[in-house]
Motif scaffolding. Structure first.
Motif, mmCIF file in Angstrom:
data_model
loop_
_atom_site.group_PDB
_atom_site.id
_atom_site.type_symbol
_atom_site.label_atom_id
_atom_site.label_comp_id
_atom_site.label_asym_id
_atom_site.label_seq_id
_atom_site.Cartn_x
_atom_site.Cartn_y
_atom_site.Cartn_z
ATOM 1 N N ILE A 287 9.605 0.459 -5.282
ATOM 2 C CA ILE A 287 8.458 -0.116 -4.583
ATOM 3 C C ILE A 287 8.898 -0.555 -3.194
ATOM 4 C CG2 ILE A 287 6.717 -1.937 -4.584
ATOM 5 C CD1 ILE A 287 7.000 -2.089 -7.623
ATOM 6 N N GLU A 288 8.105 -0.179 -2.199
ATOM 7 C CA GLU A 288 8.416 -0.549 -0.824
ATOM 8 C C GLU A 288 7.138 -1.028 -0.131
ATOM 9 O OE1 GLU A 288 10.161 1.694 3.145
ATOM 10 O OE2 GLU A 288 10.725 2.448 1.165
ATOM 11 N N VAL A 289 7.294 -2.012 0.733
ATOM 12 C CA VAL A 289 6.163 -2.524 1.506
ATOM 13 C C VAL A 289 6.300 -2.038 2.943
ATOM 14 C CG1 VAL A 289 4.919 -4.582 2.262
ATOM 15 C CG2 VAL A 289 6.112 -4.597 0.076
ATOM 16 N N LEU A 290 5.208 -1.503 3.486
ATOM 17 C CA LEU A 290 5.179 -1.030 4.863
ATOM 18 C C LEU A 290 4.030 -1.714 5.591
ATOM 19 C CD1 LEU A 290 5.393 2.822 4.177
ATOM 20 C CD2 LEU A 290 7.279 1.305 4.767
ATOM 21 N N ARG A 291 4.182 -1.857 6.883
ATOM 22 C CA ARG A 291 3.072 -2.342 7.694
ATOM 23 C C ARG A 291 2.639 -1.194 8.577
ATOM 24 N NH1 ARG A 291 2.098 -6.208 12.308
ATOM 25 N NH2 ARG A 291 -0.144 -6.480 12.091
ATOM 26 N N GLY A 292 1.347 -0.846 8.515
ATOM 27 C CA GLY A 292 0.869 0.236 9.354
ATOM 28 C C GLY A 292 -0.368 0.905 8.823
ATOM 29 N N ASP A 293 -0.506 2.175 9.184
ATOM 30 C CA ASP A 293 -1.685 2.976 8.910
ATOM 31 C C ASP A 293 -1.410 3.931 7.749
ATOM 32 O OD1 ASP A 293 -3.814 4.767 8.957
ATOM 33 O OD2 ASP A 293 -3.628 5.225 11.097
ATOM 34 N N ILE A 294 -2.071 3.715 6.632
ATOM 35 C CA ILE A 294 -1.846 4.522 5.430
ATOM 36 C C ILE A 294 -2.173 5.999 5.651
ATOM 37 C CG2 ILE A 294 -4.146 4.179 4.403
ATOM 38 C CD1 ILE A 294 -2.662 3.769 1.679
ATOM 39 N N THR A 295 -3.068 6.286 6.601
ATOM 40 C CA THR A 295 -3.486 7.678 6.811
ATOM 41 C C THR A 295 -2.401 8.541 7.442
ATOM 42 O OG1 THR A 295 -4.454 7.320 9.011
ATOM 43 C CG2 THR A 295 -5.902 6.963 7.100
ATOM 44 N N THR A 296 -1.320 7.944 7.915
ATOM 45 C CA THR A 296 -0.260 8.716 8.570
ATOM 46 C C THR A 296 0.878 9.098 7.628
ATOM 47 O OG1 THR A 296 0.970 6.736 9.233
ATOM 48 C CG2 THR A 296 -0.726 7.545 10.761
ATOM 49 N N LEU A 297 0.878 8.555 6.409
ATOM 50 C CA LEU A 297 2.011 8.777 5.510
ATOM 51 C C LEU A 297 2.032 10.174 4.908
ATOM 52 C CD1 LEU A 297 2.280 5.455 3.492
ATOM 53 C CD2 LEU A 297 3.508 6.150 5.533
ATOM 54 N N ALA A 298 3.239 10.723 4.811
ATOM 55 C CA ALA A 298 3.459 12.000 4.137
ATOM 56 C C ALA A 298 3.932 11.692 2.723
ATOM 57 C CB ALA A 298 4.487 12.834 4.902
ATOM 58 N N VAL A 299 2.984 11.532 1.818
ATOM 59 C CA VAL A 299 3.249 11.247 0.404
ATOM 60 C C VAL A 299 2.397 12.193 -0.429
ATOM 61 C CG1 VAL A 299 3.898 8.819 0.711
ATOM 62 C CG2 VAL A 299 1.493 9.413 0.409
ATOM 63 N N ASP A 300 2.662 12.232 -1.725
ATOM 64 C CA ASP A 300 1.844 13.084 -2.591
ATOM 65 C C ASP A 300 0.396 12.593 -2.619
ATOM 66 O OD1 ASP A 300 4.048 14.653 -3.229
ATOM 67 O OD2 ASP A 300 4.456 13.592 -5.103
ATOM 68 N N ALA A 301 0.207 11.272 -2.689
ATOM 69 C CA ALA A 301 -1.156 10.732 -2.753
ATOM 70 C C ALA A 301 -1.253 9.402 -2.026
ATOM 71 C CB ALA A 301 -1.581 10.540 -4.205
ATOM 72 N N ILE A 302 -2.378 9.218 -1.347
ATOM 73 C CA ILE A 302 -2.712 7.891 -0.841
ATOM 74 C C ILE A 302 -3.939 7.427 -1.615
ATOM 75 C CG2 ILE A 302 -1.725 8.222 1.452
ATOM 76 C CD1 ILE A 302 -4.564 8.498 2.559
ATOM 77 N N VAL A 303 -4.021 6.136 -1.806
ATOM 78 C CA VAL A 303 -5.152 5.563 -2.520
ATOM 79 C C VAL A 303 -6.146 5.044 -1.491
ATOM 80 C CG1 VAL A 303 -5.890 3.788 -4.157
ATOM 81 C CG2 VAL A 303 -3.722 5.012 -4.524
ATOM 82 N N ASN A 304 -7.394 5.341 -1.738
ATOM 83 C CA ASN A 304 -8.479 4.895 -0.879
ATOM 84 C C ASN A 304 -9.213 3.746 -1.564
ATOM 85 O OD1 ASN A 304 -10.576 4.643 0.941
ATOM 86 N ND2 ASN A 304 -11.668 6.443 0.204
#
Length: 175
Positions: A4-21
């Motif tokens: 588990i990692e915490v980031l500050r920023g814009d979720i729409t820019t991440l290169a991951v398998d899935a983002i949650v809306n």
């Protein structure tokens, strides 16, 4: 290595398998993270959301549905609906928020997602108290990860400093 990692920023820019809306029940976009995902993800996400609506009538609070990532760097978008904080039974609202995290993770597992990013569900316009929401989010994700080794990395993506500090503090105290 922590999963588990915490980031500050814009979720729409991440290169991951899935983002949650953090969606609304209509699945047609809205404000906050929901609007940002629909804008950046393009019309394909909205088309898929409309198809889900036609099939099942939207998405109930605490439930989750999945679409492609459209123009995003993520393969999928998992749309979940968190509860609106109100004067009703707060215990019931806690359960609904926990369900939003659990159902999102279960859907991720069904689609072989190994990396997933969550926004701070229900803490914007829905008014869920940020400390309470952070506790629920971290508890649910940690509980899920103890039983499911398939998901390698979960990111909590915080748009504001207050949520970032809350998540950092809670995760540090639980390690």
């Amino acid at each position: 290595m922590t999963r588990i990692e915490v980031l500050r920023g814009d979720i729409t820019t991440l290169a991951v398998d899935a983002i949650v809306n953090a969606a609304n029940t209509s699945l047609l976009g809205g404000g906050g993270v929901d609007g940002a995902i629909h804008r950046k993800g393009g019309p394909k996400i909205l088309e898929e959301c409309k198809a889900i609506r036609n099939r099942q009538g939207g998405c109930a609070t605490g439930e989750a549905v999945i679409t492609s990532g459209g123009n995003l760097n993520a393969k999928f978008v998992i749309h979940t609906v968190g509860p609106v904080w109100s004067g009703v039974d707060h215990g019931k609202l806690d359960v609904l928020l926990a369900n939003a995290y659990r159902n999102s993770l279960a859907l991720a597992l069904q689609h072989n997602v190994t990396t997933i990013a969550f926004p701070n569900i229900s803490t914007g316009i829905y008014g869920f108290p940020k400390p309470r929401a952070a506790e629920i989010a971290i508890r649910e994700v940690q509980n899920f990860l103890t039983k499911q080794p398939t998901i390698a990395k979960v990111f909590f993506v915080c748009f504001d400093e207050e949520n970032f500090d809350l998540y950092e503090t809670l995760l540090t105290s639980r390690r």
